[in-house]
Design an enzyme around this catalytic site. Structure first.
Site, PDB file in Angstrom:
ATOM      1  CG  ASN A  70      -0.324  -0.249   2.524  1.00 54.49           C
ATOM      2  OD1 ASN A  70       0.592   0.575   2.992  1.00 54.49           O
ATOM      3  ND2 ASN A  70      -0.405  -1.420   3.183  1.00 54.49           N
ATOM      4  N   PRO A  71       0.340   2.220  -0.406  1.00 54.94           N
ATOM      5  CG  PRO A  71      -0.824   3.919  -1.862  1.00 54.94           C
ATOM      6  CD  PRO A  71      -1.098   2.481  -0.944  1.00 54.94           C
ATOM      7  CE1 TYR A  72       2.478   5.152   7.368  1.00 51.98           C
ATOM      8  CE2 TYR A  72       1.821   3.057   7.944  1.00 51.98           C
ATOM      9  CZ  TYR A  72       2.350   4.122   8.296  1.00 51.98           C
ATOM     10  OH  TYR A  72       2.870   4.261   9.470  1.00 51.98           O
ATOM     11  N   GLY A  73       2.930   1.971   3.369  1.00 50.73           N
ATOM     12  CA  GLY A  73       4.166   1.163   3.295  1.00 50.73           C
ATOM     13  C   GLY A  73       5.124   1.618   2.416  1.00 50.73           C
TER      14      GLY A  73
ATOM     15  CE  LYS B 256       6.043   6.400   8.400  1.00 50.57           C
ATOM     16  NZ  LYS B 256       6.807   6.999   9.291  1.00 50.57           N
TER      17      LYS B 256
END
Length: 708
Positions: A514-517, A520
């Site tokens: 996902n874009p969050y991971g 990061k």
């Protein structure tokens, strides 16, 4: 004055009789009376019932009478009383009953109900759904009610929801007015979509409404704020062409924008043009000019302007006031401002002047830590621990997700000078970040600041890459420029994606889904590449699902209401237990796990900040440490919900829904490395106890930290 007396005085005369002397049993007993009861008598009964828990049962009793049918006034009274006590589940039951009985409500009723959801319940999503549901009650929303929902969503920065409401105008048969478009313009500007906001100027005539002074001043304000002063002047000329007269606020916006760009001469020329246009400067006009002169080092010119202000005020020159004060009062304030500025000028020009503080110099035996995102949930707890351990702390936060209330708590706990300072800034503003580093002597950085919701990241990926990856690069550049050599980076287990085997070790391949991971992981890669050439001391902590709160009840988790949909499961459980939402939504029951729900590793926030402090203590120049921070034990969502029920003592309704995009089935850690190298082990591993601690704070802070 007692609450009951105050309440009774606010009621109409016919509702105040006997309210001081009769208990609830008396009033409810009146509903059993065989005599005919008028609508006003029933209202009086409900107005004088002191215990809101009795309202629903009393209502059922009233509806059982043959001589009475509930009216809108009674519904309004009951809902106001229930809402003031946070009994939103009872409110929902009343509305469901009214809908089943085809009860007709007025637009004023729904306006008050929507305001209750937006202001009292802090549940904008429910307010929006109520707007959509109005036709089910044979009531179509007025423009006033529609605009309130738009304005509420924009104020809570739910721009996509506001756009959805805007598109519903035709379906709801709402006639848009200039106020509607002004709200949309403000929302688009706050969201950074200036071109879309300006395009609404062309859309408004199609809806048979025209832009007004507020429309243009909002557009000019955001243009000036973001360095587009020339575009603001284009709007100014367009406004004049449409015969809309500029007021003092418009001139102040333009002068402020010119001063930001050091175009002081043009700002003075604009000041001189105000009076011929029939518009008079106020103290704010002079203030922005003075700020521009002082920041440009033009102290002689600033002194001349201050003298001019003083002479004009004393000579009865005409000052206008934006808040309606009398001209002579404004003049007095202007004199005071002029004298203050002259004092600043004298001080700045004196050889002994120094603006340094303890935060701007290194001290032997004192470690000064910059905590980005220190007003947020984890960041505030980390700041508390650092202050308790005698670190000096500077918090930098733009408050988009943080709470100023948390900072106030920290200041009250550690009021001594030189312990804690708060700086409002956005890490996306490289100039502001560089200025912060140039004015403060940091020894280390704990970088928490980030948007951090998996579901939201799938809907707004570009925002996540900007906020996480790009902002981390900005922080690293400032650290390099100002020789700050220690970084503790807040990362996430989301960088691992869906590993083939459990538990997750630091050697597990990183394949975020996902874009969050992904954002990061990109930030991690940048840090690792930079550390090879800079000899920085770097610690990257990849932690799992955070729960709990400060054991002494000083801090807790208080996400913004509009983020509840994306927030942690613990927050949703507590909202359901408090009755803020009707129940808990569990997303996904078909995962390849024992009970079909996701498995996660839940880490208490107290343990998490302990890991950060130990990482800071063990950080070594030229070395990089990467650690998983978890308990090593996975718990399913169903297990979590059962623990939450026990912790809160509340019966929580659970609704099972489809999977959330970007979520993965099973994630838990192997914390062996952090245990062996940093001597850290999770101590708060009882799920129910951690939730009970968090629940204690939630119960005593139903509105979070309050308005910040």
């Amino acid at each position: 004055m007692s609450t009951s007396v105050a309440r009774s005085r606010s009621l109409p005369p016919f509702l105040r009789l006997c309210s001081k002397v009769c208990d609830d049993g008396y009033w409810i007993g009146r509903l059993d009376h065989k005599d005919w009861l008028s609508p006003n008598e029933v209202l009086k009964i409900f107005a004088n019932i002191r215990d809101p828990c009795l309202i629903t049962s009393a209502f059922k009793k009233a509806c059982g009478r043959r001589d009475y049918k509930p009216n809108e006034a009674l519904y309004s009274l009951m809902i106001d009383r229930l809402a003031s006590c946070k009994k939103f589940r009872d409110v929902e039951e009343l509305l469901a009953r009214a809908r089943d009985e085809n009860f007709w409500f007025s637009d004023d009723f729904f306006y008050r109900l929507i305001k209750m959801y937006g202001n009292v319940a802090n549940h904008p999503q429910k307010a929006m759904l109520t707007l959509y549901a109005m036709p089910q009650y044979n009531c179509w929303p007025s423009t006033k009610t529609f605009n309130y929902v738009l304005h509420m969503l924009v104020c809570k920065r739910q721009y996509e929801a506001a756009h959805e409401v805007y598109l519903s105008a035709i379906r709801l048969d709402v006639t848009l007015d200039t106020c509607s478009f002004n709200v949309l313009v403000k929302g688009l500007c706050q969201f950074g979509k200036f071109d879309d906001a300006i395009s609404l100027l062309h859309e408004m005539p199609k809806q048979e409404c025209l832009p007004n002074l507020r429309t243009y001043s909002t557009l000019m304000y955001y243009c000036g704020k973001h360095g587009q002063v020339d575009k603001a002047f284009e709007l100014y000329e367009r406004m004049k062409a449409e015969d809309i007269a500029a007021d003092t606020i418009v001139y102040n916006i333009l002068i402020s924008g010119l001063c930001r760009e050091r175009r002081i001469t043009e700002a003075f020329d604009l000041l001189k043009s105000m009076v011929p246009q029939g518009c008079y400067p106020n103290s704010g006009t002079y203030q922005v000019l003075l700020d521009g002169l002082l920041s440009s080092g033009k102290f002689v010119e600033a002194k001349g302007l201050a003298i001019m202000m003083s002479q004009e005020a004393n000579g009865g020159a005409r000052f206008c006031s934006s808040d309606g004060r009398k001209p002579n009062v404004v003049g007095k304030f202007t004199v005071a401002a002029a004298l203050t500025v002259m004092c600043i000028i004298v001080l700045k020009q004196s050889p002994g002047f120094s603006s340094t503080s303890v935060f701007s110099r290194h001290e032997i035996g004192v470690t000064h830590v910059l905590v980005t995102g220190g007003a947020g949930y984890i960041g505030s707890h980390a700041t508390l621990r650092l202050l308790r351990d005698n670190y000096r702390v500077t918090i930098v936060d733009n408050l988009s997700r943080g709470n100023m209330g948390a900072v106030r708590v920290l200041h009250r706990l550690f009021p001594e000078p030189g312990r804690l300072q708060f700086i409002y800034a956005d890490l996306g503003d490289a100039k502001a970040v560089n200025k912060i580093f140039s004015e403060n002597a940091f020894d280390a950085v704990m970088h928490f600041a980030a948007v951090a919701y998996v579901g939201e990241s799938t809907m707004e990926p570009l925002r996540y890459y900007h906020n996480i990856t790009s902002n981390t690069l900005t922080v690293l550049e400032a650290m390099a420029a100002h020789n700050v050599k220690t970084l503790i980076y807040s990362s996430t287990c989301a960088t691992y994606g869906e590993p083939d085997t459990m538990p997750i070790t630091e050697a597990t391949p990183q394949n975020p889904i996902n874009p969050y991971g992904k954002a990061k992981k990109m930030a991690e890669d940048i840090i690792l590449d930079f550390s090879k050439s800079s000899k920085m001391a770097v610690m990257i902590l990849r932690y799992f699902n955070v729960i709990g709160s400060d054991p002494e009840g000083r801090l807790g988790e208080a996400p913004r209401p509009e983020l509840r949909e994306h927030g942690r499961i613990s927050g949703a459980c507590f909202d359901a237990a408090l009755g803020v939402i009707p129940g808990l939504k569990v997303r996904g029951t078909d995962y390849p796990t024992a009970d079909g729900t996701c498995i996660r590793d839940y880490i208490d926030v107290t343990d998490l900040v302990d890991a950060h402090v130990k990482a800071l203590d063990k950080a070594q120049s030229g070395k990089v440490g990467i650690y998983n921070v978890g308990t090593g034990h996975g718990r399913s969502v169903k297990e979590f919900v059962e623990a939450c029920k026990k912790a809160t003592g509340a019966g929580i309704n659970v609704q099972f829904l489809a999977r959330r995009p970007g979520d993965y089935a099973e994630v838990y850690s192997d914390p062996s490395k952090i245990r062996d190298e940093l001597n850290w082990t999770a101590r708060h591993t009882d799920l129910r106890e951690s939730l009970a601690m968090a629940w204690k704070w939630q119960k005593t802070h139903p509105n979070g930290y309050g308005l910040a």
